[in-house]
Design a protein around this motif. Sequence first.
Motif, PDB file in Angstrom:
ATOM      1  N   SER A 184       0.764  -1.129   0.025  1.00  0.00           N
ATOM      2  CA  SER A 184       0.160  -0.084  -0.127  1.00  0.00           C
ATOM      3  C   SER A 184       0.771   1.197  -0.265  1.00  0.00           C
ATOM      4  O   SER A 184       0.804   2.258  -0.935  1.00  0.00           O
ATOM      5  CB  SER A 184      -0.964   0.134   1.293  1.00  0.00           C
ATOM      6  N   LEU A 185       2.065   1.166   0.635  1.00  0.00           N
ATOM      7  CA  LEU A 185       2.774   2.363   0.955  1.00  0.00           C
ATOM      8  C   LEU A 185       3.499   2.672  -0.540  1.00  0.00           C
ATOM      9  O   LEU A 185       3.798   3.664  -0.770  1.00  0.00           O
ATOM     10  CB  LEU A 185       3.939   2.306   1.989  1.00  0.00           C
ATOM     11  N   SER A 186       3.903   1.456  -1.283  1.00  0.00           N
ATOM     12  CA  SER A 186       4.482   1.556  -2.617  1.00  0.00           C
ATOM     13  C   SER A 186       3.251   2.186  -3.439  1.00  0.00           C
ATOM     14  O   SER A 186       4.056   3.060  -4.407  1.00  0.00           O
ATOM     15  CB  SER A 186       4.816   0.226  -3.200  1.00  0.00           C
ATOM     16  N   ARG A 187       2.169   1.856  -3.506  1.00  0.00           N
ATOM     17  CA  ARG A 187       1.080   2.656  -4.233  1.00  0.00           C
ATOM     18  C   ARG A 187       1.046   4.112  -3.827  1.00  0.00           C
ATOM     19  O   ARG A 187       0.912   5.036  -4.627  1.00  0.00           O
ATOM     20  CB  ARG A 187      -0.140   1.985  -3.987  1.00  0.00           C
ATOM     21  N   GLY A 188       1.124   4.523  -2.703  1.00  0.00           N
ATOM     22  CA  GLY A 188       1.106   5.740  -2.102  1.00  0.00           C
ATOM     23  C   GLY A 188       2.464   6.538  -2.667  1.00  0.00           C
ATOM     24  O   GLY A 188       2.340   7.751  -2.882  1.00  0.00           O
ATOM     25  N   ARG A 189       3.475   5.905  -2.739  1.00  0.00           N
ATOM     26  CA  ARG A 189       4.736   6.552  -3.418  1.00  0.00           C
ATOM     27  C   ARG A 189       4.234   6.798  -4.827  1.00  0.00           C
ATOM     28  O   ARG A 189       4.493   7.939  -5.321  1.00  0.00           O
ATOM     29  CB  ARG A 189       5.842   5.611  -3.554  1.00  0.00           C
TER      30      ARG A 189
END
Length: 316
Positions: A184-189
């Motif tokens: 999810s954090l990768s998508r946030g990036r």
Amino acid sequence: MMNPDALSTFFAVIAERLPACGNEVRRVFHGRGRCYEGLEQITADWLGSGVLQIAIFKEDEAAFYGALKQGITEFQHGDVWKEVGGNTIVVQHRDREGAETETFVGEQPQQINVVENGLTYKLDLGKRQNNGLFLDMRLGREWVQNNAKHKRVLNLFAYTCGFSVAAIEGKADQVVNLDMARSSLSRGRENHQLNQHNLNQVAFLGHELFKSWGKVKKYGPYDLVIIDPPSFQKGSFVLTKDYAKILRRLPELVVEGGDVLACVNSPDIQPSFLTEQMVECAPAFEFVSRLDNPPEFEDIDADSALKVMHFRHSAR
């Protein structure tokens, strides 16, 4: 069970709301607020780029699915669908294991970039239950964008970093995102990159919160803390039991005069849960107001809907 005859209302409401959406992502029918009798387990979202996503949340009888299919066929040939440039209609079956998605019109994109309040977010379609952006939090993200200037922001349970994108767009100095789901954090990036943001101003911490207070404190203190947890996350978070653990930490995380957005999206939890827990666990934080929910998320009982509560760390 839902009422197949009520689907005429479903499509009429969508037809009324779609033209005003333009290319912005928007909920265009919210049956789950129980304001439409016989349609309590169905929603519809306009994703822009010609895509309409319908979701069904509870298994129904064959007659309802048949009537829905017929209604979609008629709707795609109507004037409104042509006016908005519609090309794809999909139905996500949250009523079935795996939340499979059926394509009724056009071709389903596996990913789509959507626009909300002028900001771009990447969503997944047909892969998982949640696509990457909770649309009922639209006004919460707008509030953060309008109140983040020159602030250090902590975004707990960050998911795909929607609040973070809004904060950086609102000229926050720094945002720290924490979520145990690194994907999810990768998508946030990616979401920040889609909006041409400076990633040097954004931190992504892929950790379980209650084992990571040291890391969280290292980046602080903060001018704004956002707490938007799931109601239940197996093995890591139970809202009714664990929310208090976060609130007790607020005095050491938030500067005097700083703000907290505390959120709950469980229909079984009343707004008083948050105000009472704050009095008990962090009495220096005064309740300011409850943020409005988007009008398209109409609900027969406002206390069952999303609760976004604004508190401020008072100077004493």
